[in-house]
Design an enzyme around this catalytic site. Structure first.
Site, mmCIF file in Angstrom:
data_model
loop_
_atom_site.group_PDB
_atom_site.id
_atom_site.type_symbol
_atom_site.label_atom_id
_atom_site.label_comp_id
_atom_site.label_asym_id
_atom_site.label_seq_id
_atom_site.Cartn_x
_atom_site.Cartn_y
_atom_site.Cartn_z
ATOM 1 N N ASN A 216 18.159 -2.998 -35.979
ATOM 2 C CA ASN A 216 19.149 -2.941 -36.156
ATOM 3 C C ASN A 216 19.438 -1.999 -35.614
ATOM 4 O O ASN A 216 19.297 -1.103 -34.313
ATOM 5 C CB ASN A 216 20.306 -3.799 -36.530
ATOM 6 C CG ASN A 216 19.945 -3.213 -38.156
ATOM 7 O OD1 ASN A 216 18.818 -3.463 -38.716
ATOM 8 N ND2 ASN A 216 21.518 -2.794 -38.756
ATOM 9 N N ASP A 217 20.836 -0.810 -36.560
ATOM 10 C CA ASP A 217 21.408 0.326 -35.707
ATOM 11 C C ASP A 217 20.374 0.992 -35.070
ATOM 12 O O ASP A 217 19.808 1.953 -35.718
ATOM 13 C CB ASP A 217 22.304 0.722 -36.729
ATOM 14 C CG ASP A 217 23.581 -0.492 -37.523
ATOM 15 O OD1 ASP A 217 22.741 -1.704 -37.223
ATOM 16 O OD2 ASP A 217 23.782 0.175 -38.516
ATOM 17 N N GLN B 247 17.819 1.189 -37.597
ATOM 18 C CA GLN B 247 17.413 0.377 -39.650
ATOM 19 C C GLN B 247 16.299 -0.246 -38.354
ATOM 20 O O GLN B 247 15.885 -1.326 -37.103
ATOM 21 C CB GLN B 247 19.100 -0.511 -38.904
ATOM 22 C CG GLN B 247 19.583 0.409 -39.674
ATOM 23 C CD GLN B 247 19.718 1.000 -41.631
ATOM 24 O OE1 GLN B 247 20.119 -0.162 -42.010
ATOM 25 N NE2 GLN B 247 19.349 1.881 -41.738
ATOM 26 N N SER C 271 22.679 2.685 -42.614
ATOM 27 C CA SER C 271 22.883 3.681 -42.157
ATOM 28 C C SER C 271 23.466 5.078 -41.868
ATOM 29 O O SER C 271 24.085 5.062 -42.915
ATOM 30 C CB SER C 271 24.077 2.664 -40.300
ATOM 31 O OG SER C 271 22.773 1.653 -40.248
ATOM 32 N N ARG D 27 30.298 2.713 -46.488
ATOM 33 C CA ARG D 27 28.563 3.436 -45.746
ATOM 34 C C ARG D 27 28.921 4.138 -44.547
ATOM 35 O O ARG D 27 29.890 3.528 -44.077
ATOM 36 C CB ARG D 27 28.280 2.044 -45.977
ATOM 37 C CG ARG D 27 28.971 0.840 -44.832
ATOM 38 C CD ARG D 27 27.883 -0.045 -44.677
ATOM 39 N NE ARG D 27 27.861 -1.309 -44.143
ATOM 40 C CZ ARG D 27 29.223 -2.618 -44.250
ATOM 41 N NH1 ARG D 27 29.067 -2.174 -45.088
ATOM 42 N NH2 ARG D 27 28.632 -3.525 -43.665
ATOM 43 N N GLU E 286 32.912 -0.162 -39.863
ATOM 44 C CA GLU E 286 31.102 0.069 -40.109
ATOM 45 C C GLU E 286 31.601 1.562 -38.742
ATOM 46 O O GLU E 286 32.358 1.111 -37.748
ATOM 47 C CB GLU E 286 30.808 -0.776 -39.787
ATOM 48 C CG GLU E 286 30.710 -1.829 -40.581
ATOM 49 C CD GLU E 286 28.889 -3.370 -39.783
ATOM 50 O OE1 GLU E 286 28.523 -4.078 -40.760
ATOM 51 O OE2 GLU E 286 29.482 -3.147 -38.849
HETATM 52 C C1 FRU Z 1 25.797 -2.551 -39.354
HETATM 53 C C2 FRU Z 1 25.591 -2.247 -40.292
HETATM 54 C C3 FRU Z 1 25.630 -1.103 -41.094
HETATM 55 C C4 FRU Z 1 24.565 -1.080 -42.298
HETATM 56 C C5 FRU Z 1 23.408 -1.344 -41.533
HETATM 57 C C6 FRU Z 1 22.858 -2.099 -42.682
HETATM 58 O O1 FRU Z 1 24.759 -2.718 -38.390
HETATM 59 O O2 FRU Z 1 25.784 -3.536 -41.177
HETATM 60 O O3 FRU Z 1 26.775 -1.159 -41.303
HETATM 61 O O4 FRU Z 1 24.550 0.114 -42.537
HETATM 62 O O5 FRU Z 1 23.848 -2.746 -40.302
HETATM 63 O O6 FRU Z 1 21.697 -2.178 -41.606
#
Ligand code: FRU
Length: 541
Positions: A69-70, A86, A127, A211, A262
């Protein structure tokens, strides 16, 4: 009984051998335990998976295998761009959050590396961002090689989909550091992964989910800065910290915004005038995971907004961040193109990142508007280029488009719709100029299919398609002309309108037999001023 000296020494040496073996084993136990491989440390098992699947994006980053993901920890050091992300090393769904890693010399051709930070204790690695420790603030530098410092969120949670670790007794997040003294080839947890910025307390965020720290060097105040979103129940609070040594962090200020959510980032951007020329001025821009942004000033402790919040997200997008320590004066951003849905095509990987784009501000009246534009390095992928004759009618354009069929393209298109609708078909999806409201509407092939069945669906089925819609780009024609740049890959469309002042990003897996480009014949008066199509080769070797 006489015992010969020989036999004594034989016995003694046997005993001493046993004793030595026993004590060695005792000494080895902790060592062997440390050597026991973490189940997340499995990158070597990826090497049998290549990039040759038919739906694998050609120039958008995906992991060889499994979920991403991120983007995380984006930074440049010594000729290499580092992209962390991620990652779930154990599957194609979200969970087991680990920092995957890839390196590139041009942000286009990436080489995936061993996972950089693995889950530990009973928590996962969420992240964060990364910097080059240019002045050895952390004090761990080896020789002339600068230390790479990654600031991440350590997340513990009792929800099942977090992963395979045993559920923790306590749930709350904190910020920790991992560093590398060998140019990102191996990483060490600072203080075994203990908090560097502790949890800010349940009074700030009852859920404890603060976070996604943004870490950067602020040259004017000669301090390290961290910006931290204070979590899901903090009512949009964002906290600024400063530090000299990256280990001890002092509170600097709080900011509260209803839009804040976020993955914060704060960047110092070039301002261009309304004619597209660099003005020489710079402004600070703060943004969150949804690309809500404000423009203003940063004094080393607090952000001072100078204009109302705007948004720069249209379509599938989340959790972007910029490269720290860029080698030139560009600010380059990458985001997560959510809803890649490659599982539907049984691909070994899930999800993809956006193509990197530069960021700058365009002054419009008293306001500053964010613009994004694909990095020039994309040119290294150009194979064939088709340049259509200038200022032609739709019918002539279609004749020229007839023989072009590619699954990845970089298209520059400029047209005069003459106040009527015009539809451009691209690999089964359509971009329509809507004359009534001067908008561009993107309808993906898959949503067009769903739309036909929406009326027959029950509420539950309809909910499944919640994220799908026609995405709209505003203010399409300026002085009667629409200028777009379109990046098409096997799993996405990225559409940059009028110099990138509006950007639409859509995850969409085009069918293999849908390769054609053409205009509908509904608007025979429209003029296609310019149409250049670069076919792109794959960035994966
Ligand atoms: C954004 C998020 C972040 C978190 C991460 C977890 O997509 O929710 O806030 O750190 O993904 O995978």
């Amino acid at each position: 009984m006489a015992i010969s000296m020989n036999s004594i020494s034989r016995h003694t040496s046997r005993w001493s051998c046993l004793l030595i073996a026993f004590s060695c084993t005792l000494l080895l136990v902790p060592f062997l335990t440390a050597l026991e491989k973490s189940p997340f440390d499995n990158y070597s098992s990826y090497l049998g998976t290549n990039y040759d699947q038919e739906y694998r994006p050609k120039f958008h980053f995906t992991s060889r295998k499994n979920w991403i993901n991120d983007p995380n920890g984006l930074l440049y050091y010594d000729g290499e761009y580092h992209l962390f992300f991620q990652h779930n090393p154990l599957g194609t769904g979200w969970g087991n959050m680990t920092w995957g890693h890839a390196i590139s010399t041009d942000m286009v051709h990436w080489q995936q590396m061993e996972h950089a930070i693995l889950p530990y204790g009973n928590g996962y690695v969420f992240s964060g961002t990364g910097v080059v420790d240019h002045n050895n603030s952390l004090g761990v530098q080896k020789g002339d090689t600068k230390t790479l410092v990654l600031l991440y969120s350590y997340a513990v949670d009792i929800r099942k989909n977090f992963g395979i670790l045993p559920p923790p007794a306590e749930t709350c997040y904190y910020q920790g550091i991992a560093y590398s003294t060998d140019k990102g080839r191996t990483f060490t947890l600072l203080n075994d992964g203990a908090p560097v910025i502790p949890n800010q307390g349940k009074t700030v965020d009852p859920k404890g989910t603060e976070r996604d720290p943004k870490l950067f060097w602020h040259e004017e105040s000669k301090k390290w800065i961290t910006i931290l979103w204070l979590g899901e129940t903090s009512k949009g609070k964002v906290r600024f910290f400063t530090s000299d040594n990256l280990r001890d962090w002092a509170f600097a200020s709080d900011m509260q915004r209803p839009w804040a959510h976020e993955c914060f980032d704060l960047v110092h951007l070039d301002v261009y005038d309304d004619k597209g020329k660099k003005s020489g001025n710079k402004k600070w821009l703060i943004y969150d995971g949804n690309l809500d942004y404000e423009v203003g000033n940063f004094d080393g402790k607090a952000f001072h907004s100078q204009q109302k919040v705007r948004n720069h997200k249209i379509g599938h997008w989340n959790a972007a961040q910029t490269f720290n320590n860029s080698p030139d004066d560009r600010t380059v951003i990458m985001g997560w193109l959510v809803q890649g849905c490659f599982y539907r095509k049984r691909m070994p990987f899930a999800e993809q990142l956006s193509f990197p784009t530069t960021m700058h501000l365009r002054k419009q009246g008293a306001d500053h508007l964010l613009c994004r534009w694909p990095v020039d390095e994309i040119k290294s992928l150009y194979t064939k280029t088709h340049t259509l004759p200038k200022n032609i009618k739709v019918e002539k354009a279609n004749q020229n488009l007839k023989d072009i069929s590619a699954d990845a393209m970089d298209i520059t298109l400029s047209f005069e719709p003459k106040a009527k609708d015009l539809v451009f078909h691209m690999r089964g999806s359509t971009l329509t100029y809507q004359a009534k409201d001067n908008k561009l509407s993107f309808l993906s092939a898959s949503y067009a299919q769903i739309q036909k069945r929406l009326a027959e669906m029950n509420e539950k089925e309809r909910k499944r398609h919640r994220g799908k819609k026609n995405f709209l780009l505003p203010d399409a024609a300026i002085d009667g002309v629409v200028n777009v740049r379109i990046l098409i890959d096997r799993g996405s469309f990225e559409i940059f309108l009028n110099g990138g002042v509006s950007v639409l990003t859509q995850s969409e897996i085009s069918e293999l037999d849908q390769l054609s480009l053409f205009f509908s014949h509904n608007n025979t008066n429209a003029i296609i001023n310019e149409l250049i199509i670069h076919e792109l080769e794959s960035s994966w070797k």
